[in-house]
Scaffold this motif. Structure first.
Motif, mmCIF file in Angstrom:
data_model
loop_
_atom_site.group_PDB
_atom_site.id
_atom_site.type_symbol
_atom_site.label_atom_id
_atom_site.label_comp_id
_atom_site.label_asym_id
_atom_site.label_seq_id
_atom_site.Cartn_x
_atom_site.Cartn_y
_atom_site.Cartn_z
ATOM 1 N N ASP A 47 -2.760 4.753 -2.362
ATOM 2 C CA ASP A 47 -3.987 4.244 -1.800
ATOM 3 C C ASP A 47 -4.460 4.729 -0.704
ATOM 4 N N GLY A 75 3.069 -0.067 4.819
ATOM 5 C CA GLY A 75 3.296 0.197 3.395
ATOM 6 C C GLY A 75 4.351 1.287 3.095
ATOM 7 N N MET A 135 0.723 -1.246 -0.114
ATOM 8 C CA MET A 135 -0.022 -0.107 0.077
ATOM 9 C C MET A 135 0.873 1.167 -0.045
ATOM 10 N N ARG A 177 -7.987 -1.959 6.707
ATOM 11 C CA ARG A 177 -7.411 -2.733 5.881
ATOM 12 C C ARG A 177 -7.854 -4.128 6.051
#
Length: 289
Positions: A52, A24, A1, A200
Motif C-alpha cells: 500500500d 502496519g 496497511m 492516512r
C-alpha cells in the motif's frame, strides 16, 4: 496497511523499522532480495507483495567511490528509483524516496529551497538528481525528501568516525568552510512516521519534493566540536581539533560549501518539523530527555 521498506541495514532504514511497526505490516527488503541495480528484482518484488506504500531508504552513498563507479551509482540511485516509481504508480501506492543536499553545488549564499535548480558537483549528486527526475517523470503519488549530513549510532557516518578519531589521535583537522545541518536518522524516521499518519488521516499536503533536515546550521568543525564535548562530559580524553579549509582536505568528489536546506515548505504543507541539530544529537547519544 502493508509497507514495503527497501533497504535493510542503512541508517534511515534501521530507524524506520523501529518507528513504523505501529503503522502496519512492514516488509523489509535488503539488497539480497531487492537490488535496485536489478530491474527485474524490483518489478517482481513489488508485483508479488502489492504494498500500500513503498519507502525507498536504499541508495548508493559512497560519495568519493562514486567518481569511479558511475554506472553502479546511476543504476542504484537513478534507474532503480525510476522503475520503483513505475511499479508504485501501477499499484496506486505512494512512494517515499530520500534524496540529498548534494544535488546542489553549494554556491548559493542562503539556504536552498525546493524552487532552486539542482547543479550537482559530483557523480553521487548527479545520480541522486537523476533519480529525482526519474520519479517525477512517472507522475505517480510520491514524496522526495532531501536531507543532509545523516548520522546515527550504526553504519558509517561522521559521528562514529569522529568518536573514534577523537579518542585515537592527539590532534585532528576538520574542515570549517562547509556548512549544513547534521540530521539524525532517528529524526528522519520519526518525521516520516508523522507524514504517513497525516496522509492516512487525509491531512497531508501535496505530493512532490521537500527538504527535510534538522533545524539550525553548523560547520563540520562545529559538529566535531559538539561531539568532542560529549566525549569530554563522559570523562574521555579527546584530540585537539584544528579548523582547516576544504582546500587543505582534498577528496575525489567535491563537496558543496553550502548544504543548508530551507525546510519551511514541509512544515507549512505537511505540518512536520525536525528538532534542532544539538537536541537531536543529544537524543541520538543519550535517548529522549
Amino acid at each position: 496497511m502493508n509497507i514495503l521498506l527497501i533497504g535493510a541495514n542503512g541508517q534511515v532504514s534501521r530507524e524506520l523499522q523501529l518507528r513504523l511497526a505501529g503503522q502496519g505490516q512492514v516488509i523489509v527488503r535488503g539488497s539480497q532480495q531487492l537490488d535496485l541495480a536489478r530491474p527485474e528484482q524490483i518489478r517482481q518484488q513489488v508485483r508479488d507483495l502489492r504494498p500500500d506504500l513503498i519507502i525507498n531508504a536504499a541508495a548508493y552513498t559512497a560519495v568519493d567511490q562514486a567518481e569511479s563507479e558511475r554506472d553502479l551509482a546511476f543504476a542504484i540511485n537513478a534507474t532503480g528509483p525510476g522503475i520503483l516509481a513505475e511499479e508504485a504508480a501501477a499499484l496506486g501506492a505512494p512512494l517515499i524516496h530520500y534524496s540529498t543536499d548534494y544535488v546542489f553545488d553549494g554556491s548559493k549564499e542562503t539556504a536552498y529551497t525546493e524552487a532552486d535548480t539542482p547543479t550537482p558537483l559530483g557523480v553521487y549528486g548527479q545520480s541522486k538528481w537523476a533519480g529525482e527526475q526519474a520519479i517525477q517523470a512517472v507522475g505517480g503519488a510520491h514524496l522526495i525528501l532531501r536531507t543532509s549530513w545523516v548520522y546515527s549510532l550504526h553504519g558509517r557516518n561522521f559521528l562514529l568516525t569522529m568518536q573514534r578519531l577523537l579518542q585515537e589521535r592527539e590532534s585532528l583537522n576538520v574542515v570549517v568552510d562547509q556548512v549544513g545541518a547534521p540530521t539524525w536518522a532517528g529524526s528522519i524516521a520519526q518525521t516520516t512516521e508523522q507524514i504517513i499518519q497525516h496522509w492516512r488521516n487525509d491531512q497531508g499536503g501535496p505530493w512532490g519534493t521537500y527538504h527535510l533536515t534538522a533545524q539550525g546550521e553548523i560547520s563540520w568543525f562545529g559538529f566535531a566540536s559538539a561531539i568532542a564535548e560529549q566525549l569530554r562530559l563522559q570523562g574521555k580524553p579527546v584530540a585537539q581539533l584544528q579548523a582547516i579549509p576544504s582546500s587543505e582536505y582534498p577528496t575525489p568528489a567535491r563537496r558543496p560549501l553550502n548544504s543548508r536546506l530551507d525546510c519551511s515548505r514541509l512544515q507549512k504543507e505537511w505540518f512536520v518539523q525536525l528538532p534542532d541539530w544539538p537536541s537531536a544529537l543529544l537524543e541520538c547519544l543519550h535517548g529522549p530527555r
